[in-house]
Scaffold this active site. Structure first.
Site, mmCIF file in Angstrom:
data_model
loop_
_atom_site.group_PDB
_atom_site.id
_atom_site.type_symbol
_atom_site.label_atom_id
_atom_site.label_comp_id
_atom_site.label_asym_id
_atom_site.label_seq_id
_atom_site.Cartn_x
_atom_site.Cartn_y
_atom_site.Cartn_z
ATOM 1 N N ASN A 184 0.799 -1.227 0.000
ATOM 2 C CA ASN A 184 0.000 0.000 0.000
ATOM 3 C C ASN A 184 0.833 1.279 0.000
ATOM 4 O O ASN A 184 0.310 2.346 -0.321
ATOM 5 C CB ASN A 184 -0.945 -0.003 1.202
ATOM 6 N N ARG A 208 -6.649 0.635 13.354
ATOM 7 C CA ARG A 208 -7.591 -0.480 13.521
ATOM 8 C C ARG A 208 -7.119 -1.436 14.613
ATOM 9 O O ARG A 208 -5.926 -1.526 14.912
ATOM 10 C CB ARG A 208 -7.767 -1.226 12.205
ATOM 11 N N SER A 211 -9.730 -11.210 8.260
ATOM 12 C CA SER A 211 -10.657 -10.095 8.494
ATOM 13 C C SER A 211 -11.197 -9.567 7.165
ATOM 14 O O SER A 211 -10.453 -9.431 6.192
ATOM 15 C CB SER A 211 -9.961 -8.967 9.251
ATOM 16 N N ARG A 257 -23.307 -16.193 -31.704
ATOM 17 C CA ARG A 257 -22.263 -15.439 -31.012
ATOM 18 C C ARG A 257 -22.251 -13.990 -31.509
ATOM 19 O O ARG A 257 -22.058 -13.749 -32.702
ATOM 20 C CB ARG A 257 -20.883 -16.058 -31.248
#
Length: 389
Positions: free
Chosen positions: A87, A136, A145, A225
């Site tokens: 991150n 957190r 989680s 298709r």
């Protein structure tokens, strides 16, 4: 009789003020025009038409969410099963979460922008980019989680937040306009949840789990298709963002109630967890990412590290040879044509001879002292400043 007329007039003017306030609270585009109509009805003593406007205004008030606090929440856990500290890994010169914090802040629709994390370094980067930080708990920081559990914890700790926009940290091509337009479904259309989607043109087939079992088409007729241009495709969640009211989140839902989707252009729908690897993601971000409100600065000085664009190898007679890509020279000539000052900077003795030759050929000054010190001296001399991307 005159006193009675005065009382009626006062009553009508009071009703006019009430209607006007309700219209303005709705932030309607034609608020001033509607208020003028109310005033006309009040002055004419037309109590029936004025009452009709009151009813219409109140109906719109009930349909539109009068939201007080809208918050953006970016989930950025420290642990990653793929790339460590992904991150905050640099992507095209910016930490990954920076690519979503910046458009969230610049959208100007959020009263607060948060990063939920359990990691000190992620917290430091988030604050540096202007976000608040929600630390957190260990209970919602496990591999098992869910995002919803983390969002619910945030909502419990911050009950003042009415609507939460969960923005995915791995969607680096997010733009402020997309967030603004999506939020209007809640603030103006009375929706309870809005989520981003992208249009895909992929034929899906049933998975075969047993030997001998045959598959079948799930979203097409093999006998007919369709061509891509004749098929609208399907809308698929891309995970870029999810808006949801506090009430929905408390019920354990990110999507529910009156729902709307926001369709994103595929070129902005980038998820480096799923779609593409890091180098390709950088190319997409450089082309389609959001770089902020500021206009790009004009380049005035180019410092070239000579060894950075050369190749050193050992020849057949065991001599060390240094070569340069000839495309570098036209590039430097183009920069100089645009009045960009180019300086060759190199202190490695192996490439010094090459630097001397390039300096002579291209007419570029050469510096071979301490690089960082020399850059700082040049910045001060030229009156320039270094800016972060």
């Amino acid at each position: 009789m005159a006193r009675c007329h005065l009382t009626v007039r006062l009553l009508l003017m009071t009703l006019f003020i009430c209607v006007t306030l309700e219209i303005l609270l709705l932030n309607e585009r034609n608020a001033l025009q509607s208020a003028s109509v109310c005033l006309l009805f009040a002055l004419q003593g037309d109590i029936y038409r004025l009452a009709g406007l009151i009813a219409a205004a109140r109906k719109k008030c009930s349909n539109a969410k009068q939201v007080k606090h809208i918050a953006a929440l970016i989930l950025a856990r420290g642990g990653s099963n793929g790339i460590p500290l992904k991150n905050i890994k640099m992507l095209a010169g910016v930490p990954l979460i920076g690519w979503v914090i910046r458009p969230a802040l610049d959208s100007a629709v959020f009263k607060s922008v948060w990063v939920s994390t359990d990691h000190d370094e992620i917290e430091r980067v988030a604050r540096a980019w202007g976000a608040k930080v929600h630390r957190r708990s260990p209970e919602v920081s496990k591999d098992s989680s869910s995002s919803l559990e983390t969002i619910q914890e945030f909502s419990r700790i911050h009950p003042e937040v009415d609507v939460i926009c969960n923005i995915q940290a791995t969607s680096p091509c997010l733009h402020p306009t997309q967030l603004k337009e999506a939020l209007e479904y809640i603030t103006k259309k009375g929706c309870d949840s809005v989520f981003s989607v992208v249009r895909r043109h992929r034929f899906r087939w049933q998975e075969v789990k047993k030997d001998g079992q045959c598959t079948k088409a799930l979203n097409l007729n093999p006998f007919h298709r369709p061509r891509r241009q004749d098929w609208a495709g399907e809308l698929c969640e891309n995970g870029s963002f999810y808006f949801a009211t506090k009430e929905l989140i408390q019920k354990g839902l990110l999507q529910g109630g009156k729902m709307k989707y926001y369709e994103m252009d595929p070129k902005y729908s980038v998820d480096i967890d799923v779609d593409i690897d890091w180098p390709i993601a950088e190319q997409r971000v450089l082309r389609y990412g959001y770089f902020g409100k500021d206009k790009p600065e004009v380049v005035r000085l180019q410092l070239c590290n000579v060894s950075g664009c050369t190749l050193t190898y050992i020849s057949a007679n065991e001599e060390e040879v240094v070569s340069i890509n000839t495309r570098e020279q036209p590039g430097i000539h183009m920069l100089k044509k645009e009045e960009v000052k180019v300086i060759l900077i190199e202190k490695d003795t192996i490439t010094k001879a090459l630097a001397d030759k390039l300096s002579e050929t291209l007419g570029c000054p050469q510096e071979v002292e301490d690089k960082l010190k020399k850059v700082q001296e040049l910045m001060e001399k030229e009156g320039m400043v270094l800016k972060a991307a």
